[in-house]
Design a protein around this motif. Structure first.
Motif, mmCIF file in Angstrom:
data_model
loop_
_atom_site.group_PDB
_atom_site.id
_atom_site.type_symbol
_atom_site.label_atom_id
_atom_site.label_comp_id
_atom_site.label_asym_id
_atom_site.label_seq_id
_atom_site.Cartn_x
_atom_site.Cartn_y
_atom_site.Cartn_z
ATOM 1 N N GLU A 189 62.283 10.450 87.313
ATOM 2 C CA GLU A 189 61.554 10.366 86.035
ATOM 3 C C GLU A 189 60.062 10.626 86.250
ATOM 4 N N ARG A 232 58.009 13.928 84.875
ATOM 5 C CA ARG A 232 56.904 13.786 83.929
ATOM 6 C C ARG A 232 55.650 14.445 84.497
ATOM 7 N N ASP A 259 55.905 17.973 83.684
ATOM 8 C CA ASP A 259 55.594 18.191 82.267
ATOM 9 C C ASP A 259 54.088 18.226 82.038
ATOM 10 N N VAL A 260 53.416 17.200 82.586
ATOM 11 C CA VAL A 260 51.968 17.114 82.414
ATOM 12 C C VAL A 260 51.312 18.371 82.979
ATOM 13 N N TYR A 295 52.465 21.305 83.301
ATOM 14 C CA TYR A 295 52.665 22.481 82.459
ATOM 15 C C TYR A 295 51.756 22.466 81.239
ATOM 16 N N ALA A 296 51.379 21.248 80.768
ATOM 17 C CA ALA A 296 50.601 21.164 79.537
ATOM 18 C C ALA A 296 49.117 21.446 79.764
ATOM 19 N N ILE A 297 48.662 21.443 81.012
ATOM 20 C CA ILE A 297 47.240 21.677 81.280
ATOM 21 C C ILE A 297 46.979 23.176 81.322
ATOM 22 N N PRO A 298 45.991 23.638 80.558
ATOM 23 C CA PRO A 298 45.641 25.058 80.652
ATOM 24 C C PRO A 298 45.067 25.352 82.032
ATOM 25 N N LEU A 332 43.831 27.971 83.672
ATOM 26 C CA LEU A 332 42.578 28.688 83.904
ATOM 27 C C LEU A 332 41.356 27.802 83.675
ATOM 28 N N LEU A 333 41.428 26.955 82.634
ATOM 29 C CA LEU A 333 40.298 26.066 82.362
ATOM 30 C C LEU A 333 40.129 25.054 83.480
ATOM 31 N N LEU A 334 41.260 24.493 83.921
ATOM 32 C CA LEU A 334 41.212 23.538 85.019
ATOM 33 C C LEU A 334 40.587 24.183 86.252
ATOM 34 N N MET A 339 38.562 26.664 86.366
ATOM 35 C CA MET A 339 37.131 26.927 86.213
ATOM 36 C C MET A 339 36.312 25.658 86.396
ATOM 37 N N VAL A 340 36.834 24.530 85.886
ATOM 38 C CA VAL A 340 36.131 23.267 86.095
ATOM 39 C C VAL A 340 36.102 22.938 87.584
ATOM 40 N N GLN A 397 67.863 35.225 83.596
ATOM 41 C CA GLN A 397 67.006 34.917 82.460
ATOM 42 C C GLN A 397 65.884 33.972 82.816
ATOM 43 N N ASP A 441 62.877 34.435 83.881
ATOM 44 C CA ASP A 441 61.548 34.688 83.336
ATOM 45 C C ASP A 441 61.630 34.680 81.829
ATOM 46 N N SER A 494 51.945 13.728 78.134
ATOM 47 C CA SER A 494 51.405 14.937 78.758
ATOM 48 C C SER A 494 50.010 15.228 78.245
ATOM 49 N N ALA A 520 46.727 15.250 80.482
ATOM 50 C CA ALA A 520 45.968 16.495 80.632
ATOM 51 C C ALA A 520 44.511 16.289 80.258
ATOM 52 N N LEU A 561 64.680 40.013 77.747
ATOM 53 C CA LEU A 561 65.588 39.001 77.199
ATOM 54 C C LEU A 561 66.560 39.607 76.196
ATOM 55 N N VAL A 590 32.635 25.342 79.907
ATOM 56 C CA VAL A 590 32.749 25.043 81.338
ATOM 57 C C VAL A 590 31.442 25.376 82.031
ATOM 58 N N PHE A 641 50.766 23.428 73.239
ATOM 59 C CA PHE A 641 51.845 23.617 74.200
ATOM 60 C C PHE A 641 52.976 22.615 73.982
#
Lengths: 333, 317
Positions: free
Chosen positions: A163, A167, A170-171, A173-176, A178-180, A182-183, A331, A333, B15, B19, B203, B278, B297
């Motif tokens: 679990e 999770r 999941d987290v 995947y939710a973070i962008p 490229l932004l991360l 760059m920071v 499948q 991709d 999430s 994030a 697909l 940024v 997302f």
């Protein structure tokens, strides 16, 4: 796609020679058949990439960092293009004579033109191949080990561990990303090591869900149960009994991942969050040439073509490996 | 089904929280945001002003407290103000969000229109020239770097041929659907759609091949149903499931992936705003954009699960 490969084969064989005649002749039909059957062109591109990466110092016609402002935005000389430009420059004639007098061959210089501070574009592309090679392979393998470990642990132990790990995915995947990235670059300053770490962070997540699923079904199988009954340790079960069954999936995911990693590295470098200049990563070359795209197209067109060809080769190989090893993952991709 | 969705919903909120917390923490570690006011070579601030600013921005509190306070503000709809211009974050983001969402929708439409029919064509005429073209495109589509494709489009269609503009997105005041406004969308949305269309094509093609090989299509054929009807009524509607479910993910990817394409085309959207934030370490904007991207997302993922169950009744959670 299995049935499809078969039809391709038969039609190709009919086009080439009668199946009874198993002589390898280089007839046009056979070459066409072989090109479709085996990834010959992508493999060639990869060999070129590896060779230029490893022998960059020997192959590059000129220094990749040395600037010469007199040649800023000088056009390419490949195939004798722009000979007018080159013959009308007194300093270039003088310099070429000087180089010839010390035994260098000046005709190799600026084959693909010069960038905005007069560096040789071809040499920079060749050295960029080395960077792509190093960064991608390190990130790929480290990400693979990390992702496989998490996936196998998550599937094998289940419960709370599973679990928490899922999770985490999941987290992630939710973070962008490229932004991360760059920071992160602002905090730790851009460097080769940082970009490798960032790419590892990008590479690991693809394996987890697939491998977890496979382990979930594999661990219920009889051979795992009998291994456990005979007293095999968890370590032994995972390495001796589970991993061999996962190799195909791992290999397929990894081979489909390479292209994405190269693209991600180039995008990061392009955004200024990747490899710091003057190191000639391909993305950096395009970012630097961006301002001169109108007056000096060779600064962006050639590095971009290099990225495109290499990614194309890896994607093609990835597809090929997948069709060979695991048609179920089609499948993915 | 309901239990599954509720679980996914809470996992999604988790999430989003995680994030934003990560980016919140990182942006504090990225250096003193006060440097925005007192850049080297700028006018500087007095120690009293600095102390007042710190208190105003809560920089004197521990990180966890800062984050929790940010969350409580958020719950009240207060996203804070941007550091330098002191504008409301909601306003700044609201202004830019439109451009990003519009570009996202335009690219998504273009990708669907390009990818799905090509996939059908490629599957129906399997082994033909069209199929090879389609498969070749599927491969090339995913191998071109978006930023480079964008640059090349600018080079060819703007600089060389001077056909299409780029750099803004036209006027927002007059009637929107005019050529004057829409032509600004062509280059950036094509650059984005290029890769997404290849995903659709793959697909659709593989789903279509699978369906065309199925028993009910064979039955329809043996009953003498016409080819057109078989393709569009029997096969296509069933083959639509994978591309349709993935299309929500692609849509999310188009919006969150706007960072690169907006930088190339100087598109006045969220992606460029985030890049600027940024670089300036303007953390209220940065955390708010990350919040937006993460929410998109998570919502889209949830939507995909629901859509899956709605389209394909065989799927039960």
């Amino acid at each position: 796609m299995a049935s499809e490969t078969r039809t391709e084969e038969t039609t190709a064989l009919q086009g080439a020679a009668a199946p009874t005649q198993r002589v390898f002749r280089l007839s046009p039909g056979y070459i066409w058949y072989a090109l479709r059957r085996w990834p010959i062109i992508p493999a060639l591109i990869m060999v070129v990439l590896v060779v230029t990466g490893v022998f960059a110092d020997q192959l590059a016609p000129y220094d990749e960092i040395e600037q010469d402002i007199r040649f800023r935005n000088a056009p390419p000389r490949i195939f004798g293009w722009n000979s007018e430009y080159w013959e009308n420059q007194d300093y270039s004639q003088a310099m070429f004579r000087a180089e010839e007098s010390v035994g260098k061959n000046p005709s190799n210089r600026f084959i693909l033109g010069a960038d905005h501070v007069g560096r040789d574009v071809l040499s920079r592309i060749i050295h960029g191949a080395r960077i792509s090679l190093v960064v991608t392979s390190v990130a790929l393998f480290s990400g693979l080990i990390l992702g496989v470990t998490i996936g196998v642990i998550s599937g094998y132990y289940g419960g709370v561990v599973d679990e928490i790990l899922m999770r985490m995915v999941d987290v992630w995947y939710a973070i962008p990303f490229l932004l991360l990235a760059m920071v992160a670059v602002i905090i730790f300053e851009a460097s080769l090591n940082l970009i490798i770490v960032l790419l590892i962070l990008l590479a690991w997540s693809g394996y987890v869900r697939n491998l977890r699923g496979e382990v979930l079904s594999l661990k219920e199988r009889d051979f795992v149960a009998s291994a456990r009954v005979t007293g095999a340790s968890t370590f032994r079960i995972i390495f001796k009994h589970l991993l061999p069954g996962l190799i195909n999936t791992i290999f397929v995911i990894a081979s489909l991942r390479v292209g994405q990693l190269i693209l991600a590295e180039a995008s990061l470098s392009f955004l200024g969050a990747g490899i710091p200049g003057p190191t000639p990563a391909w993305g950096v070359l395009i970012a630097e040439g961006r301002e001169y795209v109108e007056s000096a197209w060779w600064q962006t067109v050639f590095p971009g073509t290099a990225i495109f060809l290499v990614v194309l080769a890896f994607n093609f190989l990835g597809d090929w490996v997948r069709d060979r090893l695991d048609p179920r993952l089609r499948q993915l991709d | 089904m309901r239990k599954f969705l509720i679980r996914r919903f809470f996992a999604g909120i988790l999430s989003i929280l995680a994030a934003t917390a990560i980016v919140f923490g990182l942006s504090r570690a990225a250096g003193d945001p006060l440097l925005l006011y007192a850049k080297p070579g700028g006018y500087g601030v007095t120690p009293e002003q600095e102390q007042a600013l710190k208190e105003k921005l809560r920089l004197d509190r521990p990180l966890v407290v800062q984050y929790l306070l940010w969350l409580t503000d958020l719950a009240r709809g207060d996203f804070g103000k941007t550091l330098l211009a002191e504008q409301l974050v909601t306003r700044v983001i609201g202004e830019k969000m439109g451009a990003t969402v519009q570009l996202g929708i335009a690219s998504w439409l273009l990708a669907t229109v390009m990818g799905v029919p090509l996939g059908v064509l490629s599957a129906v005429l399997r082994g033909s020239v069209w199929d090879y073209l389609g498969r070749g495109y599927a491969l090339i589509g995913q191998s071109l770097p978006t930023f480079w494709l964008g640059l090349m489009l600018i080079l060819i269609f703007n600089k060389q041929l001077d056909w299409l503009p780029f750099g803004t997105r036209g006027s927002t005041e007059s009637f929107f659907f005019t050529w004057d406004n829409l032509r600004y969308f062509i280059l950036p949305s094509f650059a984005v759609a290029w890769g997404a269309a290849a995903v659709y094509l793959r697909l659709t093609r593989s789903a279509m091949l699978e369906v065309l090989d199925s028993e009910f299509v064979k039955l329809a054929r043996s009953k003498g149903v016409g080819q057109t009807k078989i393709i569009w009524k029997h096969a296509f509607r069933n083959a639509l499931i994978p591309p349709l479910t993935v299309s929500t993910l692609i849509m999310a990817g188009l919006i969150t992936g706007s960072v690169v394409v907006e930088t190339v085309f100087s598109w006045p959207g969220l992606g460029r705003l985030a890049v600027q934030a940024v670089q300036d370490n303007d953390f209220p904007i940065l955390t708010a954009t990350v919040l937006f991207f993460a929410t998109v997302f998570v919502l889209v993922n949830l939507l995909t699960d629901i859509l899956y169950a709605l389209i394909d009744p065989r799927i039960r959670y």
